[in-house]
Design an enzyme around this catalytic site. Structure first.
Site, PDB file in Angstrom:
ATOM      1  N   GLN A   1       0.835  -1.204   0.000  1.00 41.32           N
ATOM      2  CA  GLN A   1       0.000   0.000   0.000  1.00 41.32           C
ATOM      3  C   GLN A   1       0.868   1.252   0.000  1.00 41.32           C
ATOM      4  OE1 GLN A   1      -3.590   0.281   0.051  1.00 41.32           O
ATOM      5  NE2 GLN A   1      -2.956   2.346  -0.474  1.00 41.32           N
TER       6      GLN A   1
ATOM      7  N   ARG B   1      -2.083   0.653  -6.739  1.00 42.32           N
ATOM      8  CA  ARG B   1      -1.744  -0.642  -6.143  1.00 42.32           C
ATOM      9  C   ARG B   1      -1.344  -1.622  -7.252  1.00 42.32           C
ATOM     10  NH1 ARG B   1      -3.802  -2.198  -1.229  1.00 42.32           N
ATOM     11  NH2 ARG B   1      -2.425  -3.973  -1.567  1.00 42.32           N
TER      12      ARG B   1
HETATM   13  N1   CP Z   1      -6.072  -1.053   0.969  1.00 41.80           N
HETATM   14  C1   CP Z   1      -6.197  -2.385   0.953  1.00 41.80           C
HETATM   15  O1   CP Z   1      -5.258  -3.155   1.212  1.00 41.80           O
HETATM   16  O2   CP Z   1      -7.426  -2.825   0.565  1.00 41.80           O
HETATM   17  P1   CP Z   1      -8.002  -4.314   0.690  1.00 41.80           P
HETATM   18  O3   CP Z   1      -8.109  -4.629   2.159  1.00 41.80           O
HETATM   19  O4   CP Z   1      -9.313  -4.252  -0.006  1.00 41.80           O
HETATM   20  O5   CP Z   1      -7.035  -5.261   0.014  1.00 41.80           O
END
Ligand code: CP
Ligand code: NVA
Length: 304
Positions: free
Chosen positions: A132, A288
């Site tokens: 992230q 991402r």
């Molecule tokens: N920001 C993130 O990691 O989203 P998810 O939990 O949907 O993978």
């Protein structure tokens, strides 16, 4: 780069190389240029927690790189019934070319890397969320053009996102300020890391102080996955740790807002601020895909 276990393991040069490759892969993707760099390779994706972005972006990313991804839920794997991670790592290393894992304990990720013989990528633990933060850094540079002279501010829980943002932000040269309640500070390992950066890092329990003249503001949910039993207690502890109009007026007029998502409107961020910055937030979510493809190439490409 052998694995991506945590931001603390990466040098500034390695971070910049990932971000540069991510920019290139994004450009190629947008312009219909195929890049089957991982043709024939398989990534196993172990999920012990829910996910929308991480699962879909890794699976799509592997496909775009010419490989494939296998979704491995904790509910179906023997690991969920107690098979030791040491054995799982040694078995999966014989079938797969890489593993992405989302789990609770950072140690489980480190153990997979120690006992397996293939690249391990951390898709979120209670300690950190490096994929992230690489996407976040990519987005900041995309919108601001540079990291030089920028101030990053994080308001909220000293959780996995805070831990990774602090390390990533400082490593690329930004000033980093964080506002969190005294009982919810970032991990000690991260706070120790910040000591070498002098006054480039500041921590307070006053959000307006942290937000002053910030170029980019971050927040995250008050209750992370696995902490649901504490939701009500946390709502009380974090009241006031919200990105809202008052916080925005303390930041620079052209400040960006970032959120890893999922977001809880009117808790850590108001609906109004969220929607005013939706363009940056959803670009962050898109990034991402590109940042993780760069990580997959850096860790899994065979002839490097
Ligand atoms: N920001 C993130 O990691 O989203 P998810 O939990 O949907 O993978
Ligand atoms: N801190 C959040 C991040 C979700 C992407 C959690 O761990 O649930």
């Amino acid at each position: 780069m052998k694995h991506l276990l945590k931001m603390l393991d990466l040098s500034t040069d390695e971070i910049m190389e990932i971000l540069n490759l991510a920019d290139q892969l994004k450009y190629e993707n947008k312009n219909g240029i195929t890049h089957h760099i991982l043709k024939g390779q398989t990534l196993g994706m172990i999920f012990q927690k829910s996910s929308t972005r991480t699962r879909v972006s890794f699976e799509t990313g592997m496909y775009q790189l010419g490989g494939q991804a296998l979704f491995l839920s904790n509910r179906d794997l023997q690991i969920g019934r107690g098979e030791p991670v040491q054995d799982t790592a040694r078995v999966l290393s014989r079938y797969l070319d890489g593993i992405m894992i989302r789990t609770f304990e950072q140690k489980e990720v480190e153990d997979l890397a120690e006992y397996g013989s293939i690249p391990i990528i951390n898709g979120l633990t209670d300690f950190c969320h490096p994929c992230q933060v690489l996407a976040d850094l990519m987005t900041i540079r995309e919108f601001k053009g540079t990291f030089n002279g920028l101030k990053m501010c994080y308001i909220g829980d000293g959780n996995n996102m805070a831990n990774s943002l602090i390390v990533g932000g400082l490593k690329v040269g930004m000033d980093v300020s964080i506002a969190c309640p005294d009982d919810y500070q970032p991990d000690k390992q991260v706070l120790d890391f910040t000591k070498q950066f002098g006054d480039k890092f500041t921590m307070t329990n006053v959000p307006l102080e942290a937000a002053k003249d910030a170029d980019v503001l971050f927040t995250d949910v008050w209750t992370s996955m696995g902490e649901e039993a504490e939701t009500e207690k946390r709502k009380i502890a974090f009241a006031g740790y919200q990105i809202n109009d008052e916080i925005m007026s303390a930041a620079k007029p052209d400040a960006m807002v970032q959120h890893c998502l999922p977001a809880h409107r009117e808790e850590e961020i108001t609906e109004k601020v969220f929607e005013a910055h939706a363009n940056e937030i959803f670009e962050e979510a898109e990034n991402r895909l590109h940042a993780q493809k760069a990580v997959l190439v850096k860790t899994m490409k065979k002839d490097q």
